[in-house]
Design a protein around this motif. Sequence first.
Motif, PDB file in Angstrom:
ATOM      1  N   GLN A  19       0.991  -1.159  -0.163  1.00 19.48           N
ATOM      2  CA  GLN A  19      -0.136   0.044  -0.003  1.00 19.48           C
ATOM      3  C   GLN A  19       0.867   1.326   0.060  1.00 19.48           C
ATOM      4  OE1 GLN A  19      -3.243   0.001   2.859  1.00 19.48           O
ATOM      5  NE2 GLN A  19      -3.809  -1.986   2.406  1.00 19.48           N
ATOM      6  N   ARG A  20       1.919   1.140   0.585  1.00 17.07           N
ATOM      7  CA  ARG A  20       2.789   2.440   0.631  1.00 17.07           C
ATOM      8  C   ARG A  20       3.282   2.569  -0.757  1.00 17.07           C
ATOM      9  NH1 ARG A  20       2.167   5.377   4.793  1.00 17.07           N
ATOM     10  NH2 ARG A  20       1.612   4.357   6.598  1.00 17.07           N
ATOM     11  N   VAL A  21       3.876   1.325  -1.209  1.00 15.30           N
ATOM     12  CA  VAL A  21       4.344   1.756  -2.814  1.00 15.30           C
ATOM     13  C   VAL A  21       3.336   2.270  -3.611  1.00 15.30           C
ATOM     14  CG1 VAL A  21       4.751  -0.008  -4.789  1.00 15.30           C
ATOM     15  CG2 VAL A  21       5.906  -0.332  -2.891  1.00 15.30           C
ATOM     16  N   LEU A  22       2.145   1.792  -3.627  1.00 16.05           N
ATOM     17  CA  LEU A  22       0.875   2.558  -4.249  1.00 16.05           C
ATOM     18  C   LEU A  22       0.642   3.996  -4.096  1.00 16.05           C
ATOM     19  CD1 LEU A  22      -1.712  -0.423  -4.077  1.00 16.05           C
ATOM     20  CD2 LEU A  22      -0.554   0.023  -6.171  1.00 16.05           C
ATOM     21  N   GLU A  23       0.460   4.177  -2.705  1.00 17.07           N
ATOM     22  CA  GLU A  23       0.611   5.717  -2.167  1.00 17.07           C
ATOM     23  C   GLU A  23       1.730   6.726  -2.698  1.00 17.07           C
ATOM     24  OE1 GLU A  23      -2.381   4.868   1.507  1.00 17.07           O
ATOM     25  OE2 GLU A  23      -0.010   5.369   2.051  1.00 17.07           O
ATOM     26  N   THR A  24       3.134   6.039  -2.431  1.00 20.71           N
ATOM     27  CA  THR A  24       4.163   6.902  -2.681  1.00 20.71           C
ATOM     28  C   THR A  24       4.158   7.020  -4.262  1.00 20.71           C
ATOM     29  OG1 THR A  24       5.005   5.991  -0.674  1.00 20.71           O
ATOM     30  CG2 THR A  24       6.683   7.209  -2.278  1.00 20.71           C
ATOM     31  N   SER A  25       4.118   6.024  -5.012  1.00 22.08           N
ATOM     32  CA  SER A  25       4.499   6.210  -6.325  1.00 22.08           C
ATOM     33  C   SER A  25       3.520   7.255  -7.037  1.00 22.08           C
ATOM     34  CB  SER A  25       4.217   4.874  -7.210  1.00 22.08           C
ATOM     35  OG  SER A  25       2.744   4.582  -6.971  1.00 22.08           O
ATOM     36  N   LYS A  26       2.308   7.556  -6.321  1.00 22.43           N
ATOM     37  CA  LYS A  26       1.201   8.578  -6.903  1.00 22.43           C
ATOM     38  C   LYS A  26       1.842   9.806  -6.873  1.00 22.43           C
ATOM     39  CE  LYS A  26      -3.123   8.060  -5.540  1.00 22.43           C
ATOM     40  NZ  LYS A  26      -3.996   7.779  -5.011  1.00 22.43           N
ATOM     41  N   ILE A  45      -6.989   2.866  -3.282  1.00 21.71           N
ATOM     42  CA  ILE A  45      -5.636   3.790  -3.322  1.00 21.71           C
ATOM     43  C   ILE A  45      -5.391   4.061  -4.903  1.00 21.71           C
ATOM     44  CG2 ILE A  45      -3.363   4.059  -2.752  1.00 21.71           C
ATOM     45  CD1 ILE A  45      -3.490   1.810  -1.124  1.00 21.71           C
ATOM     46  N   VAL A  46      -5.632   3.146  -5.957  1.00 24.46           N
ATOM     47  CA  VAL A  46      -5.649   3.635  -7.294  1.00 24.46           C
ATOM     48  C   VAL A  46      -6.715   3.195  -7.986  1.00 24.46           C
ATOM     49  CG1 VAL A  46      -3.022   3.546  -7.448  1.00 24.46           C
ATOM     50  CG2 VAL A  46      -4.443   1.495  -7.422  1.00 24.46           C
TER      51      VAL A  46
END
Length: 269
Positions: A168-175, A201-202
């Motif tokens: 979830q961190r990967v998804l949030e940060t990549s945004k 998230i996405v």
Amino acid sequence: METKKLIEQIRSKKSFLCIGLDVDINKIPNHLLHETDPIFEFNKAIIDATHHLAVAYKPNIAFYEAFGIKGWEALKKTIDYINENYPELFTIADAKRGDIGNTSTMYAKAFFEDMEFDSVTIAPYMGKDSVEPFLAFKDKHTILLALTSNEGAFDFQTLQVDEKPLYQRVLETSKTYNNSENLMYVVGATKAEYLKEIRAIVPESFLLVPGVGAQGGSLEDVCKYGMTSNIGLLINSSRGIIYASNDEDFAEVAAKKAQEMQQQMAAFL
Ligand SMILES: O=c1ccn([C@@H]2O[C@H](COP(=O)(O)O)[C@@H](O)[C@H]2O)c(=O)[nH]1
């Protein structure tokens, strides 16, 4: 390729099938082994037989690298063949790259400029400066590993980091990355039960979903929990389609398998 072209293709073919070209010389039919380039001839036959049922093709680069220069030549010929004959198709280099910035730029040039793929899969582990060089290419797509289909995904990807799982961190940060509109994500079909949290998230991003068939993921569950108003899914099958027969009828049988999947997908559109 612009995302809107991919969506148009999905709607007109009633398919969001991605066919994985994971070509192992030991598994392709004997009669092709007499050809000058058996790997390319195998791919060409599969593509010609299935292009109307699929919207994307995903060669996994490992299968080509394993054959050295001949493998790279077969890969380049395959992508050129698709781009020249079926330019509507979306191409994915499943390469899982990512390195310090200047090296990532070279990977991006290799796959986007030299090989002319539409997209490439990238590992997020090295962070922002390893991903942004790929995102800088207009109308090219960076497909970030989020929650992978394999058992080892639970080693790191689901670990809690500041009270949230790492994926979830990967998804949030990549945004927050520059040109994040060029991002798509890999989510394994075997992890369909996580799709609700992922979509929170996405909500609109395209997800590349491997793991149906041989790995046991369910196409229905992925569609039920992962589909968006713009479809937002590319469901991959490699072995289940390309090795459905290893006889002279391999392309025809592959087309039958692809059609079965396309029909299952059409029911969701
Ligand atoms: O999480 C992931 C990421 C990539 N893959 C790749 O997709 C195909 C799946 O092949 P099948 O034969 O349909 O199982 C293969 O190239 C993997 O390396 C994945 O499976 N899971």
